[in-house]
Design a protein around this motif. Structure first.
Motif, PDB file in Angstrom:
ATOM      1  N   GLY A 160       0.788  -1.222   0.000  1.00 18.63           N
ATOM      2  CA  GLY A 160       0.000   0.000   0.000  1.00 18.63           C
ATOM      3  C   GLY A 160       0.818   1.268   0.000  1.00 18.63           C
ATOM      4  N   SER A 161       2.134   1.144   0.221  1.00 19.61           N
ATOM      5  CA  SER A 161       2.983   2.335   0.232  1.00 19.61           C
ATOM      6  C   SER A 161       3.168   2.867  -1.190  1.00 19.61           C
ATOM      7  N   GLN A 162       3.647   4.090  -1.286  1.00 21.60           N
ATOM      8  CA  GLN A 162       3.860   4.706  -2.589  1.00 21.60           C
ATOM      9  C   GLN A 162       4.855   3.908  -3.423  1.00 21.60           C
ATOM     10  N   GLU A 163       5.894   3.404  -2.787  1.00 23.07           N
ATOM     11  CA  GLU A 163       6.903   2.616  -3.505  1.00 23.07           C
ATOM     12  C   GLU A 163       6.332   1.281  -3.960  1.00 23.07           C
ATOM     13  N   ALA A 164       5.463   0.675  -3.149  1.00 20.58           N
ATOM     14  CA  ALA A 164       4.853  -0.601  -3.532  1.00 20.58           C
ATOM     15  C   ALA A 164       3.924  -0.420  -4.726  1.00 20.58           C
ATOM     16  N   VAL A 165       3.185   0.676  -4.703  1.00 24.15           N
ATOM     17  CA  VAL A 165       2.302   0.979  -5.832  1.00 24.15           C
ATOM     18  C   VAL A 165       3.123   1.221  -7.091  1.00 24.15           C
ATOM     19  N   ARG A 166       4.229   1.971  -6.929  1.00 22.86           N
ATOM     20  CA  ARG A 166       5.085   2.244  -8.080  1.00 22.86           C
ATOM     21  C   ARG A 166       5.697   0.959  -8.621  1.00 22.86           C
ATOM     22  N   TYR A 167       6.054   0.033  -7.736  1.00 29.62           N
ATOM     23  CA  TYR A 167       6.626  -1.240  -8.177  1.00 29.62           C
ATOM     24  C   TYR A 167       5.637  -2.000  -9.057  1.00 29.62           C
ATOM     25  N   THR A 168       4.379  -2.003  -8.666  1.00 25.84           N
ATOM     26  CA  THR A 168       3.347  -2.669  -9.465  1.00 25.84           C
ATOM     27  C   THR A 168       3.221  -2.015 -10.837  1.00 25.84           C
ATOM     28  N   GLU A 169       3.301  -0.684 -10.858  1.00 20.73           N
ATOM     29  CA  GLU A 169       3.226   0.047 -12.127  1.00 20.73           C
ATOM     30  C   GLU A 169       4.414  -0.285 -13.022  1.00 20.73           C
ATOM     31  N   VAL A 170       5.595  -0.349 -12.438  1.00 22.89           N
ATOM     32  CA  VAL A 170       6.806  -0.646 -13.209  1.00 22.89           C
ATOM     33  C   VAL A 170       6.726  -2.027 -13.834  1.00 22.89           C
ATOM     34  N   ILE A 171       6.255  -3.011 -13.070  1.00 23.43           N
ATOM     35  CA  ILE A 171       6.127  -4.372 -13.594  1.00 23.43           C
ATOM     36  C   ILE A 171       5.181  -4.388 -14.788  1.00 23.43           C
ATOM     37  N   SER A 172       4.069  -3.649 -14.682  1.00 27.84           N
ATOM     38  CA  SER A 172       3.104  -3.588 -15.778  1.00 27.84           C
ATOM     39  C   SER A 172       3.698  -2.887 -16.997  1.00 27.84           C
ATOM     40  N   GLU A 173       4.406  -1.788 -16.761  1.00 28.40           N
ATOM     41  CA  GLU A 173       5.013  -1.040 -17.862  1.00 28.40           C
ATOM     42  C   GLU A 173       6.097  -1.861 -18.556  1.00 28.40           C
ATOM     43  N   LEU A 174       6.864  -2.629 -17.793  1.00 26.27           N
ATOM     44  CA  LEU A 174       7.890  -3.484 -18.389  1.00 26.27           C
ATOM     45  C   LEU A 174       7.261  -4.555 -19.282  1.00 26.27           C
ATOM     46  N   ALA A 175       6.142  -5.112 -18.839  1.00 24.92           N
ATOM     47  CA  ALA A 175       5.458  -6.115 -19.653  1.00 24.92           C
ATOM     48  C   ALA A 175       4.980  -5.507 -20.969  1.00 24.92           C
ATOM     49  N   GLU A 176       4.473  -4.276 -20.905  1.00 26.51           N
ATOM     50  CA  GLU A 176       4.023  -3.590 -22.119  1.00 26.51           C
ATOM     51  C   GLU A 176       5.197  -3.321 -23.063  1.00 26.51           C
ATOM     52  N   LEU A 177       6.333  -2.927 -22.492  1.00 23.24           N
ATOM     53  CA  LEU A 177       7.509  -2.664 -23.316  1.00 23.24           C
ATOM     54  C   LEU A 177       8.060  -3.942 -23.929  1.00 23.24           C
ATOM     55  N   GLU A 178       8.019  -5.047 -23.194  1.00 21.05           N
ATOM     56  CA  GLU A 178       8.457  -6.322 -23.753  1.00 21.05           C
ATOM     57  C   GLU A 178       7.628  -6.680 -24.987  1.00 21.05           C
ATOM     58  N   ALA A 179       6.319  -6.473 -24.888  1.00 24.68           N
ATOM     59  CA  ALA A 179       5.435  -6.761 -26.016  1.00 24.68           C
ATOM     60  C   ALA A 179       5.741  -5.821 -27.181  1.00 24.68           C
ATOM     61  N   ALA A 180       5.999  -4.554 -26.874  1.00 24.48           N
ATOM     62  CA  ALA A 180       6.313  -3.585 -27.923  1.00 24.48           C
ATOM     63  C   ALA A 180       7.642  -3.919 -28.602  1.00 24.48           C
ATOM     64  N   LEU A 181       8.617  -4.382 -27.832  1.00 20.69           N
ATOM     65  CA  LEU A 181       9.909  -4.777 -28.402  1.00 20.69           C
ATOM     66  C   LEU A 181       9.762  -5.985 -29.317  1.00 20.69           C
ATOM     67  N   GLU A 182       8.944  -6.930 -28.916  1.00 17.58           N
ATOM     68  CA  GLU A 182       8.700  -8.100 -29.763  1.00 17.58           C
ATOM     69  C   GLU A 182       8.034  -7.685 -31.077  1.00 17.58           C
ATOM     70  N   ARG A 183       7.104  -6.734 -30.999  1.00 15.25           N
ATOM     71  CA  ARG A 183       6.458  -6.240 -32.220  1.00 15.25           C
ATOM     72  C   ARG A 183       7.468  -5.517 -33.103  1.00 15.25           C
ATOM     73  N   ALA A 184       8.366  -4.745 -32.466  1.00 13.96           N
ATOM     74  CA  ALA A 184       9.387  -4.025 -33.231  1.00 13.96           C
ATOM     75  C   ALA A 184      10.314  -5.004 -33.942  1.00 13.96           C
ATOM     76  N   LEU A 185      10.713  -6.061 -33.258  1.00  9.16           N
ATOM     77  CA  LEU A 185      11.573  -7.074 -33.863  1.00  9.16           C
ATOM     78  C   LEU A 185      10.854  -7.809 -34.992  1.00  9.16           C
ATOM     79  N   ALA A 186       9.542  -7.958 -34.857  1.00 15.74           N
ATOM     80  CA  ALA A 186       8.774  -8.646 -35.894  1.00 15.74           C
ATOM     81  C   ALA A 186       8.791  -7.879 -37.204  1.00 15.74           C
ATOM     82  N   ASP A 187       9.046  -6.580 -37.150  1.00 16.24           N
ATOM     83  CA  ASP A 187       9.114  -5.752 -38.354  1.00 16.24           C
ATOM     84  C   ASP A 187      10.499  -5.791 -39.006  1.00 16.24           C
TER      85      ASP A 187
END
Length: 202
Positions: A160-187
């Protein structure tokens, strides 16, 4: 995230994200011609001299097309300025003498086209550089977030702390970037892969 050569997907028929392309040439008619040759998903920034090119360049510029005839600041000086930023911009040199392209220019130019330049060659080169710039930008964002994740993981996070919330956001953002990188490589095509790994191994 698995980005090894063996797991790379085959090219997909999709366009990378739209980003501006900087066209710097002393002749306004040539600037207009190059603008008309750009892929539909690219928008043009134009400059008629080197100093204007430096002013027009931004962190979002994917490709900078620099002609050897630029006044005030030559193409090499403009390229050096761009390379000195954190932008993922790829730099294309246009010139009249192809024999000069290998003379000490590899460190500042990612590719070179010599006159007369055909529309098909121009377009395919810009498309390739645009794909590579998009990949580099995404990879830079991924590494920045990965460092932030490592920093957060080194701490004791209170639920529930600010850092814990940010950690959850970072994990989600990293997953989105991984997907975007895979799409970029597919091109990517074979030339794109070679260019990327040449930089890694340099």
């Amino acid at each position: 995230m698995t980005l090894g050569v063996e797991s790379m997907p085959t090219p997909a028929q999709q366009h990378p994200p739209a980003r501006p392309v900087l066209i710097a040439h002393p002749d306004s008619d040539t600037v207009s011609q190059y603008d008309g040759w750009l892929p539909d998903y690219c928008t043009a920034q134009s400059a008629l001299c080197g100093r204007e090119a430096i002013e027009k360049h931004t962190a979002e510029t994917s490709v900078a097309i620099l002609d050897e005839g630029l006044a005030e600041c030559c193409a090499e000086e403009v390229a050096a300025k761009i390379c000195g930023t954190e932008a993922s911009t790829k730099i294309l040199s246009t010139r009249t003498d192809p024999s000069q392209s290998a003379a000490g220019k590899r460190s500042v130019f990612d590719d070179t086209l010599a006159s007369p330049i055909a529309e098909a060659d121009f377009r395919s080169t810009v498309e390739s550089l645009h794909r590579r710039a998009t990949y580099d930008k995404l990879l830079g964002e991924y590494y920045t977030l990965a460092r932030e994740r490592a920093t957060l993981e080194s701490k004791t996070l209170t639920p529930g702390s600010q850092e814990a919330v940010r950690y959850t956001e970072v994990i989600s953002e990293l997953a989105e970037l991984e997907a975007a990188l895979e799409r970029a490589l597919a091109d990517f095509d074979d030339a794109d892969y070679r260019a990327v790994f040449e930089v890694v191994l340099a």
